[in-house]
Design an enzyme around this catalytic site. Structure first.
Site, PDB file in Angstrom:
ATOM      1  N   SER A 218       0.834  -1.199   0.000  1.00  0.00           N
ATOM      2  CA  SER A 218       0.000   0.000   0.000  1.00  0.00           C
ATOM      3  C   SER A 218       0.878   1.262   0.000  1.00  0.00           C
ATOM      4  O   SER A 218       1.719   1.408  -0.887  1.00  0.00           O
ATOM      5  CB  SER A 218      -0.951  -0.048   1.197  1.00  0.00           C
ATOM      6  N   ASP A 439      -8.919  -3.882  -6.241  1.00  0.00           N
ATOM      7  CA  ASP A 439      -8.442  -3.500  -4.922  1.00  0.00           C
ATOM      8  C   ASP A 439      -9.132  -2.195  -4.531  1.00  0.00           C
ATOM      9  O   ASP A 439      -9.064  -1.219  -5.266  1.00  0.00           O
ATOM     10  CB  ASP A 439      -6.919  -3.304  -4.970  1.00  0.00           C
ATOM     11  N   HIS A 468      -7.052  -6.177  -0.743  1.00  0.00           N
ATOM     12  CA  HIS A 468      -5.877  -5.316  -0.590  1.00  0.00           C
ATOM     13  C   HIS A 468      -4.705  -6.159  -0.089  1.00  0.00           C
ATOM     14  O   HIS A 468      -4.727  -6.662   1.031  1.00  0.00           O
ATOM     15  CB  HIS A 468      -6.214  -4.208   0.413  1.00  0.00           C
TER      16      HIS A 468
END
Length: 502
Positions: A218, A439, A468
């Site tokens: 991320s 996602d 994710h």
């Protein structure tokens, strides 16, 4: 629309960025290899508890607050280690980052072990977790956020109309001023992606390594991309999973969250439709989508158990991160649709006790703001956000009027000290980009954007999956095997590759 004063399931939400002021740009400061300077010992009790049963070692590394001022004061960063037990196979260090910005990474080595990190990776590397500057045990910054305050999530509330944007602008300005008031030690303005990348290089040098490998998820992809760009000669094998598309999160990046929700929501809708007899949310994915929109609009007018429409949208977005959260999300919808305040998972409110609010709540939200607002200058005109909200409400009906809404960055008291880190495509071919096709937070476009920027230095591994996080955190065997092969053997895919659905 009245702003809900409280937070929902915090863990689901805190899973992103005109020069003015100083124009002095801090140097990259790549320290050369040196003898190890780290003294390993026991980790703090909270880290021990979170990492159990895996045992980690912890240490601190001093770094300057301001790299542009060599004489500036120092802060200590805490790092953790899960050491390789196979010196005959050990390659070096694999630094880890869980994302955020604002996520603690000290226990991340243990989490990856618990999720089944391959033994070959554990043999090849010392896994290095850390609390990056401003987080947790590394000189934490805090703006003084509380559960009963108006700022409770790193994504703005859904704006039903122009008036809601105006109201949120007042909150955003107050939050920016609040952060400035709490910045008593002058650290907040130095919590940036570029400085954190410099910290990584100081940690590498303190560990006595000529190079370091890196695995980031991320926002951790932005940090990894910055490190690989600032210190290409120090970067070994770099894996960036769930990419935001650059070395920083800006307004366009935040608005892509709404695109991600549009692309990932159908997975949940299909799942819920197949279980209509249990949850009653719709017999087709289209009916489930209509249920969501209708329920959110109803809660806008008449909240249930502290849930208004804005909070439902935040809650739904956060629970699309993993398929394992689908049943909990369906139960919440079912309870709210039936007006059952007893069965609904209540948000934390002004009546929340200290035990109900995560200890990291204030710290995490403060770091998120510091990094995103310090990395790049955001638009300051409220009309810019009104137009964006109107555009994205139509373009991304599920969540667009939230992610396009105004944030405290519009009123941030500190101008960026330097431009965002530019991606450097002149370096070794050592960046593997891993990206799920669906996602909610980092849509596939983020991987394609960074692939274009890194050019020949990178390869893109696309994964036909939702949620994710793909490597180790996901269930796709192709993604696991391909990424492990790169980390262990250095074998990069010859071309961009698609891993089919399991």
């Amino acid at each position: 629309m009245k702003q809900q004063r409280g937070i929902g399931r915090y863990s689901a939400l805190v899973i992103a960025l005109g020069l003015g002021g100083s124009l002095l740009t801090a140097p990259a400061v790549a320290d050369g290899p040196r003898a190890p300077q780290v003294r390993w010992g026991a980790c703090p009790e909270d880290v021990v508890a979170e990492a159990a049963p895996t045992e980690l070692q912890c240490a601190t590394v001093p770094v300057p607050v301001d790299y542009a001022d060599p004489g500036s004061r120092r802060i200590d960063l805490m790092i953790s280690r899960l050491a390789s037990t196979r010196p005959d196979k050990r390659r070096g260090t694999l630094m880890l980052n869980p994302g955020g910005p604002g996520g603690s990474g000290l226990a991340l080595p243990a989490l990856l072990v618990a999720r089944g990190a391959p033994a070959d990776v554990l043999d090849r590397y010392d896994l290095i977790g850390m609390d990056t500057r401003g987080i947790g045990h590394s000189a934490p910054v805090r703006c003084g956020f509380t559960a009963d305050g108006p700022y409770f999530a790193n994504i703005p509330p859904y704006a039903a109309d122009d008036a809601a944007v105006t109201e949120q602008a007042k909150v955003a300005e107050q939050v920016a001023q609040q952060c400035a008031r709490h910045d008593r030690h002058g650290l907040l303005r130095h919590v940036t992606t570029a400085n954190t990348a410099r910290d990584l290089d100081r940690i590498r040098a303190a560990l006595g390594e000529e190079k370091t490998s890196y695995l980031g998820y991320s926002y951790g992809t932005a940090l990894g991309a910055a490190y690989a760009s600032m210190f290409p000669e120090r970067s070994d094998r770099i894996v960036l999973d769930s990419n935001i598309g650059d070395t920083h999160l800006d307004r366009d990046g935040l608005r892509r969250y709404a695109l991600g929700m549009e692309q990932s929501f159908p997975d949940f809708a299909t799942w819920a439709a197949a279980r209509h007899d249990s949850y009653g949310l719709g017999r087709t994915p289209a009916q489930v989508r209509r249920t969501y929109i209708t329920l959110a609009e109803r809660l806008d007018k008449a909240p249930v158990a502290g849930f208004d429409g804005s909070l439902l949208r935040q809650y739904t977005f956060g629970n699309l991160f993993k398929k394992t959260q689908y049943p909990k999300l369906a139960q919440q919808w079912q309870a709210l649709a039936g007006g059952n305040g007893t069965a609904a998972r209540r948000p934390l409110s002004q009546n929340a006790t200290a035990d109900e609010v995560p200890a990291s709540f204030d710290n995490s939200l403060s770091v998120f703001l510091a990094v995103t607002c310090n990395d790049i200058k955001w638009p300051t005109n409220v009309d810019t956000y009104r137009r964006g909200v109107a555009e994205d409400r139509a373009r991304y009906p599920l969540f667009g009027a939230a992610t396009a809404n105004i944030t405290p960055c519009a009123f941030w008291p500190y101008a960026p000290a330097e431009p965002p880190v530019a991606v450097d495509d002149d370096g070794p071919r050592n960046v593997l980009l891993v990206q799920n096709l669906r996602d909610p937070a980092t849509p596939h476009d983020g991987g394609k954007m960074l692939r274009q920027k890194f050019a020949a230095r990178s390869r893109l591994l696309s994964v036909d999956d939702g949620g994710h996080g793909a490597y180790v955190l996901g269930d796709n065997s192709c993604a696991l095997n391909t990424t492990t092969r790169y980390l262990v053997e250095g074998t990069m895919p010859a071309k961009d590759t698609l891993c089919p659905a399991v």
